[in-house]
Design a protein around this motif. Structure first.
Motif, PDB file in Angstrom:
ATOM      1  N   ASP A 148       1.783   0.307 -11.960  1.00 53.72           N
ATOM      2  CA  ASP A 148       3.312   1.481 -12.102  1.00 53.72           C
ATOM      3  C   ASP A 148       3.694   1.734 -10.325  1.00 53.72           C
ATOM      4  OD1 ASP A 148       5.036   1.973 -13.279  1.00 53.72           O
ATOM      5  OD2 ASP A 148       4.331   3.993 -13.906  1.00 53.72           O
ATOM      6  N   ARG A 149       3.530   1.128  -9.220  1.00 50.82           N
ATOM      7  CA  ARG A 149       3.957   1.506  -7.619  1.00 50.82           C
ATOM      8  C   ARG A 149       4.635   0.787  -7.148  1.00 50.82           C
ATOM      9  NH1 ARG A 149       3.219   5.034  -5.153  1.00 50.82           N
ATOM     10  NH2 ARG A 149       1.988   3.664  -3.171  1.00 50.82           N
ATOM     11  N   GLY A 150       5.243  -0.307  -7.855  1.00 47.39           N
ATOM     12  CA  GLY A 150       5.965  -0.840  -7.488  1.00 47.39           C
ATOM     13  C   GLY A 150       5.379  -1.304  -5.510  1.00 47.39           C
ATOM     14  N   LEU A 151       6.626  -1.624  -4.882  1.00 48.48           N
ATOM     15  CA  LEU A 151       6.672  -1.818  -3.865  1.00 48.48           C
ATOM     16  C   LEU A 151       5.240  -0.739  -2.852  1.00 48.48           C
ATOM     17  CD1 LEU A 151       8.639  -4.298  -2.940  1.00 48.48           C
ATOM     18  CD2 LEU A 151       7.092  -4.503  -3.476  1.00 48.48           C
ATOM     19  N   GLY A 152       5.051   0.561  -3.341  1.00 45.61           N
ATOM     20  CA  GLY A 152       4.632   1.404  -2.458  1.00 45.61           C
ATOM     21  C   GLY A 152       3.679   1.009  -1.275  1.00 45.61           C
ATOM     22  N   ASP A 153       2.540   0.692  -2.218  1.00 48.08           N
ATOM     23  CA  ASP A 153       0.720   0.695  -1.262  1.00 48.08           C
ATOM     24  C   ASP A 153       1.326  -0.727  -0.289  1.00 48.08           C
ATOM     25  OD1 ASP A 153       0.039   2.930  -2.737  1.00 48.08           O
ATOM     26  OD2 ASP A 153      -0.481   1.693  -4.142  1.00 48.08           O
ATOM     27  N   LEU A 154       2.094  -1.444  -0.832  1.00 47.11           N
ATOM     28  CA  LEU A 154       2.179  -2.973  -0.536  1.00 47.11           C
ATOM     29  C   LEU A 154       2.850  -2.771   1.282  1.00 47.11           C
ATOM     30  CD1 LEU A 154       3.013  -5.411  -2.767  1.00 47.11           C
ATOM     31  CD2 LEU A 154       1.105  -5.194  -1.581  1.00 47.11           C
ATOM     32  N   LEU A 155       4.169  -1.686   1.282  1.00 46.12           N
ATOM     33  CA  LEU A 155       4.009  -0.830   2.365  1.00 46.12           C
ATOM     34  C   LEU A 155       4.489  -0.428   3.445  1.00 46.12           C
ATOM     35  CD1 LEU A 155       7.892   0.170   0.878  1.00 46.12           C
ATOM     36  CD2 LEU A 155       7.554  -3.014   1.920  1.00 46.12           C
ATOM     37  N   VAL A 156       2.909  -0.218   3.237  1.00 43.67           N
ATOM     38  CA  VAL A 156       2.065   0.540   3.371  1.00 43.67           C
ATOM     39  C   VAL A 156       1.476  -0.733   4.973  1.00 43.67           C
ATOM     40  CG1 VAL A 156       0.187   2.779   3.951  1.00 43.67           C
ATOM     41  CG2 VAL A 156       2.335   2.322   3.005  1.00 43.67           C
ATOM     42  N   THR A 157       0.562  -1.278   3.884  1.00 40.24           N
ATOM     43  CA  THR A 157      -0.733  -2.476   4.464  1.00 40.24           C
ATOM     44  C   THR A 157       0.561  -2.994   5.334  1.00 40.24           C
ATOM     45  OG1 THR A 157       0.025  -3.926   2.661  1.00 40.24           O
ATOM     46  CG2 THR A 157      -1.668  -1.757   2.993  1.00 40.24           C
ATOM     47  N   ARG A 158       2.228  -3.316   5.405  1.00 42.28           N
ATOM     48  CA  ARG A 158       3.220  -4.159   5.612  1.00 42.28           C
ATOM     49  C   ARG A 158       3.813  -3.771   6.432  1.00 42.28           C
ATOM     50  NH1 ARG A 158       1.751  -6.929   1.719  1.00 42.28           N
ATOM     51  NH2 ARG A 158      -0.236  -9.402   1.645  1.00 42.28           N
ATOM     52  N   ALA A 159       3.245  -2.835   7.533  1.00 45.03           N
ATOM     53  CA  ALA A 159       3.971  -1.805   8.407  1.00 45.03           C
ATOM     54  C   ALA A 159       4.778  -2.140   9.544  1.00 45.03           C
ATOM     55  CB  ALA A 159       3.206  -0.537   8.523  1.00 45.03           C
ATOM     56  N   ASP A 160       4.300  -3.399   9.817  1.00 53.44           N
ATOM     57  CA  ASP A 160       5.167  -3.682  11.159  1.00 53.44           C
ATOM     58  C   ASP A 160       6.485  -4.328  10.272  1.00 53.44           C
ATOM     59  OD1 ASP A 160       3.016  -5.741   9.165  1.00 53.44           O
ATOM     60  OD2 ASP A 160       2.835  -6.794  11.138  1.00 53.44           O
ATOM     61  N   TRP A 161       5.989  -4.617   9.318  1.00 54.56           N
ATOM     62  CA  TRP A 161       7.461  -5.327   8.670  1.00 54.56           C
ATOM     63  C   TRP A 161       9.171  -4.163   7.813  1.00 54.56           C
ATOM     64  CZ3 TRP A 161       5.239  -8.832   3.898  1.00 54.56           C
ATOM     65  CH2 TRP A 161       3.918  -9.647   4.230  1.00 54.56           C
ATOM     66  N   VAL A 162       8.582  -3.458   8.006  1.00 52.54           N
ATOM     67  CA  VAL A 162       8.963  -1.923   7.363  1.00 52.54           C
ATOM     68  C   VAL A 162      10.118  -0.813   9.047  1.00 52.54           C
ATOM     69  CG1 VAL A 162       9.304  -1.132   6.222  1.00 52.54           C
ATOM     70  CG2 VAL A 162       7.932  -2.525   5.335  1.00 52.54           C
ATOM     71  N   THR A 163      10.909  -1.155   8.609  1.00 50.80           N
ATOM     72  CA  THR A 163      12.004  -0.076   8.863  1.00 50.80           C
ATOM     73  C   THR A 163      11.792   1.764   8.327  1.00 50.80           C
ATOM     74  OG1 THR A 163      13.456  -1.423   9.915  1.00 50.80           O
ATOM     75  CG2 THR A 163      13.716   0.536   9.864  1.00 50.80           C
TER      76      THR A 163
END
Length: 113
Positions: free
Chosen positions: A75-90
């Motif tokens: 039930d977290r969606g992409l939240g945790d994944l965006l943290v672990t893939r911070a180099d992909w995220v603005t």
């Protein structure tokens, strides 16, 4: 949440270049927040809002990185994944949007409109 997200992305036609994830329980999300996300498109394959100390929708995902959605669980969606893939995220700081989860939450907002 992750299953709904995966079903939604699976239904996108092949011509879609990017998708924006919005939450249905945030009806007061300002249009300016969406404009800010769209305006930062192109720097990295994912553009995400940040509010209240954590990454949160709206989130824009370029087709080249749609695979991240298949990695979402629970039930977290992409939240945790965006943290672990911070180099992909603005990440863009956005004002908080009201979360409407109960009839009382909705009644509280009615006076604001």
């Amino acid at each position: 949440m992750s299953e709904s997200l995966q079903l939604g992305f699976a239904a996108l036609p092949g011509s879609v270049e990017a998708a924006v994830i919005l939450l249905g329980d945030q009806p007061t999300l300002p249009a300016s927040s969406l404009a800010a996300i769209l305006g930062r498109r192109g720097e990295r394959p994912i553009v995400a809002g940040h509010s209240g100390g954590h990454t949160a929708p709206p989130v824009l995902v370029e087709r080249s990185h749609f695979g991240i959605v298949q990695e979402a669980t629970g039930d977290r969606g992409l939240g945790d994944l965006l943290v672990t893939r911070a180099d992909w995220v603005t990440v863009i700081e956005l004002p908080p949007a009201d979360d409407v989860d109960t009839p009382d939450d909705l009644r509280a907002l009615e006076g604001q409109w």
